[in-house]
Scaffold this active site. Structure first.
Site, short mmCIF file in Angstrom:
data_model
loop_
_atom_site.label_atom_id
_atom_site.label_comp_id
_atom_site.label_asym_id
_atom_site.label_seq_id
_atom_site.Cartn_x
_atom_site.Cartn_y
_atom_site.Cartn_z
N HIS A 129 33.91 27.38 40.77
CA HIS A 129 35.34 27.23 41.06
C HIS A 129 35.50 27.44 42.57
O HIS A 129 34.74 28.20 43.18
CB HIS A 129 36.08 28.31 40.28
CG HIS A 129 37.56 28.21 40.31
ND1 HIS A 129 38.32 28.69 41.36
CD2 HIS A 129 38.45 27.71 39.42
CE1 HIS A 129 39.60 28.50 41.10
NE2 HIS A 129 39.71 27.91 39.93
N ASP A 206 31.16 35.28 38.44
CA ASP A 206 32.57 34.93 38.21
C ASP A 206 32.72 34.77 36.69
O ASP A 206 32.27 33.78 36.12
CB ASP A 206 32.88 33.63 38.96
CG ASP A 206 34.24 33.06 38.57
OD1 ASP A 206 34.88 33.58 37.64
OD2 ASP A 206 34.63 32.06 39.19
N GLN A 209 36.06 32.59 33.08
CA GLN A 209 36.09 31.78 31.85
C GLN A 209 35.21 32.35 30.75
O GLN A 209 35.27 31.88 29.61
CB GLN A 209 35.63 30.34 32.16
CG GLN A 209 36.54 29.60 33.11
CD GLN A 209 37.91 29.32 32.51
OE1 GLN A 209 38.10 29.31 31.29
NE2 GLN A 209 38.89 29.10 33.37
N LYS A 232 43.48 34.96 31.63
CA LYS A 232 42.58 34.09 30.86
C LYS A 232 42.18 34.77 29.55
O LYS A 232 41.47 34.18 28.74
CB LYS A 232 41.30 33.79 31.65
CG LYS A 232 41.49 33.40 33.08
CD LYS A 232 41.61 31.92 33.26
CE LYS A 232 41.51 31.56 34.73
NZ LYS A 232 42.04 30.24 35.03
N CYS A 371 39.79 22.58 40.40
CA CYS A 371 39.29 23.47 41.47
C CYS A 371 37.77 23.51 41.50
O CYS A 371 37.17 24.57 41.72
CB CYS A 371 39.86 24.88 41.34
SG CYS A 371 41.63 24.97 41.46
N1 PMP Z 1 36.87 31.18 38.51
C1 PMP Z 1 37.00 30.40 37.45
C2 PMP Z 1 35.76 29.92 36.75
C3 PMP Z 1 38.27 30.06 37.00
O1 PMP Z 1 38.40 29.27 35.93
C4 PMP Z 1 39.40 30.54 37.68
C5 PMP Z 1 40.80 30.16 37.25
N2 PMP Z 1 40.99 28.80 37.04
C6 PMP Z 1 39.21 31.36 38.78
C7 PMP Z 1 37.94 31.67 39.16
C8 PMP Z 1 40.35 31.92 39.55
O2 PMP Z 1 41.03 32.82 38.75
P1 PMP Z 1 42.46 33.37 39.17
O3 PMP Z 1 43.27 32.14 39.52
O4 PMP Z 1 42.95 34.06 37.96
O5 PMP Z 1 42.29 34.26 40.33
#
Ligand code: PMP
Length: 413
Positions: A129, A206, A209, A232, A371
């Site tokens: 991401h 990270d 997910q 999430k 993203c």
């Molecule tokens: N890493 C991953 C794999 C994600 O899916 C997301 C959220 N789409 C994020 C990081 C960022 O998370 P947040 O927007 O809650 O900070």
């Protein structure tokens, strides 16, 4: 037709916990398949806010009065709940943040700024991401280290041979996601961590997910850092956590200065800092959100993450089989190990148009680059449609989605 009857999840009961599922969109029952972006909150999480603001709202940690005491206890209980959820050894290894993004930036700005310089290498995967890419790029510009990329094959699986070849004595950190938000690929983070450690590199995972789908065991994985977001995992936006091994966190400098994170402040002698985790929690945190984060984890535990995961896997199988009958549809991301995400493109139908039109059927999916632009560009697409599943989704909803999709595609062709 996929059979769901052997699974130990009472989806009708689960759905009753989520008031939002009663609403309609364009006159149709809501089919919410955008769970990877944010998932819905059960009544108990909504109640946690209500209770907090009606009964105990106060600033935490410094107060001597009863409300401050109660709010502090609720906040610190949530820390213990998160600790147990990820199997950290100690609750002081859990730092509350605004979410995964802030957790990853914390590692970059504190550990990274103090430890990375010219000649060092940071490995990130091609399926990260943006929030696990851009903080490293920003810091690399300043500190002069090199970012190396672990490639992904055409199925959306990390190339572990390439990973092994990339690791060397200059590698200081491996930053990798546990589960890809764009494809659902589950990465072998335990094995990857063991290999990184053999080369003396730390590992930042990270887990945004992974947290809603996989039992996380930071000690079992051997993770040095692990990041997650409350929203999430059936919790609110505005809260998340960073796990860090105590000895690493203790050695790291603060990244934000302010109240709560100090021991003593003086103009005459150097300011000293609080112990972990408070050293990394400057200012008033999102107290109600953190308390509600704890409540969300309790909700997940009450259903059982293993039952949720089994249910979602079956939904994914059902949906993958159903869409494979659609002419010109191609699933993007066909890793053998996947969690709750179905990404696809359709010949002759633009993803954005599909997303917009299927909303008319009450179906919420996400379209775009998720993203993860480097990943999509590797796979030769600039956007996909993504349906992502949660504990409250049903096979009937999958059927509504697949019917709607077929209609929309017919309209667009
Ligand atoms: N890493 C991953 C794999 C994600 O899916 C997301 C959220 N789409 C994020 C990081 C960022 O998370 P947040 O927007 O809650 O900070």
């Amino acid at each position: 037709m996929t059979n769901f009857s052997d699974l130990l999840l009472d989806v009708a009961r689960v759905r009753k916990d989520f008031p939002i599922l009663e609403r309609e969109v364009h006159g149709k029952p809501l089919v919410y398949f955008d769970n990877a972006a944010t998932c819905q909150t059960p009544q108990s999480v909504i109640d946690a806010f209500d209770h907090y603001y009606r009964r105990m709202n106060a600033n935490i940690h410094r107060g001597l009065h009863s409300l401050a005491d109660e709010a502090t206890a609720a906040f610190e209980n949530a820390r213990e709940t998160v600790r147990a959820f990820i199997n950290a050894a100690e609750s002081r290894e859990v730092i509350f943040t605004r979410g995964t993004t802030e957790a990853l930036n914390l590692v970059a700005q504190s550990w990274g700024r103090a430890n990375l310089g010219a000649g060092d290498e940071v490995l990130v995967s091609q399926m990260e991401h943006h929030s696990n890419i851009v903080p490293w790029q920003l810091l690399a510009q300043e500190r002069g280290f090199t970012i190396k990329v672990i490639p992904v094959d055409e199925r959306g699986v990390l190339d572990l041979h390439a990973y092994h070849d990339l690791l060397n004595e200059r590698t200081r950190l491996v930053a990798v996601n546990h589960v890809s938000n764009a494809l659902g690929t589950i990465n072998p983070v335990k094995e990857m961590t063991a290999t990184a450690h053999e080369h003396g590199a730390l590992v930042l995972i990270d887990g945004a997910q992974a947290a809603p789908h996989i039992a996380i065991d930071v000690q079992g994985i051997g993770a040095d850092f692990y990041a997650l977001s409350a929203h999430k995992v059936y919790g609110p936006t505005g809260a998340g956590a960073l796990y860090g091994r105590a000895e690493l966190l203790e050695a790291m400098p603060p990244w934000q200065g302010g109240g709560e994170m100090i021991a003593t402040v003086s103009f005459d002698v150097p300011t000293t800092f609080a112990d972990i985790p408070h050293k990394f929690e400057a200012g008033t945190p999102a107290i109600a959100e953190v308390v509600a984060f704890g409540r969300a984890i309790e909700w997940v535990n009450s259903i059982g993450l293993e039952h949720i995961a089994a249910w979602e896997n079956r939904l994914l199988k059902h949906a993958s089989e159903a869409v494979s009958g659609i002419d010109g549809l191609r699933i993007i991301g066909t890793a053998p190990e996947k969690a709750a995400v179905l990404s696809f493109v359709v010949d002759g139908a633009h993803s954005q148009d599909i997303g917009l039109l299927i909303d008319q059927f009450g179906v919420a999916i996400r379209t775009g680059h998720h993203c993860a632009q480097p990943l999509l560009s590797r796979l030769g697409v600039d956007a996909t449609c993504r349906a992502s599943f949660a504990a409250y989704n049903t096979p009937e909803e999958v059927d509504v989605f697949v019917d709607g999709l077929q209609h929309v595609i017919n309209m667009l062709r």
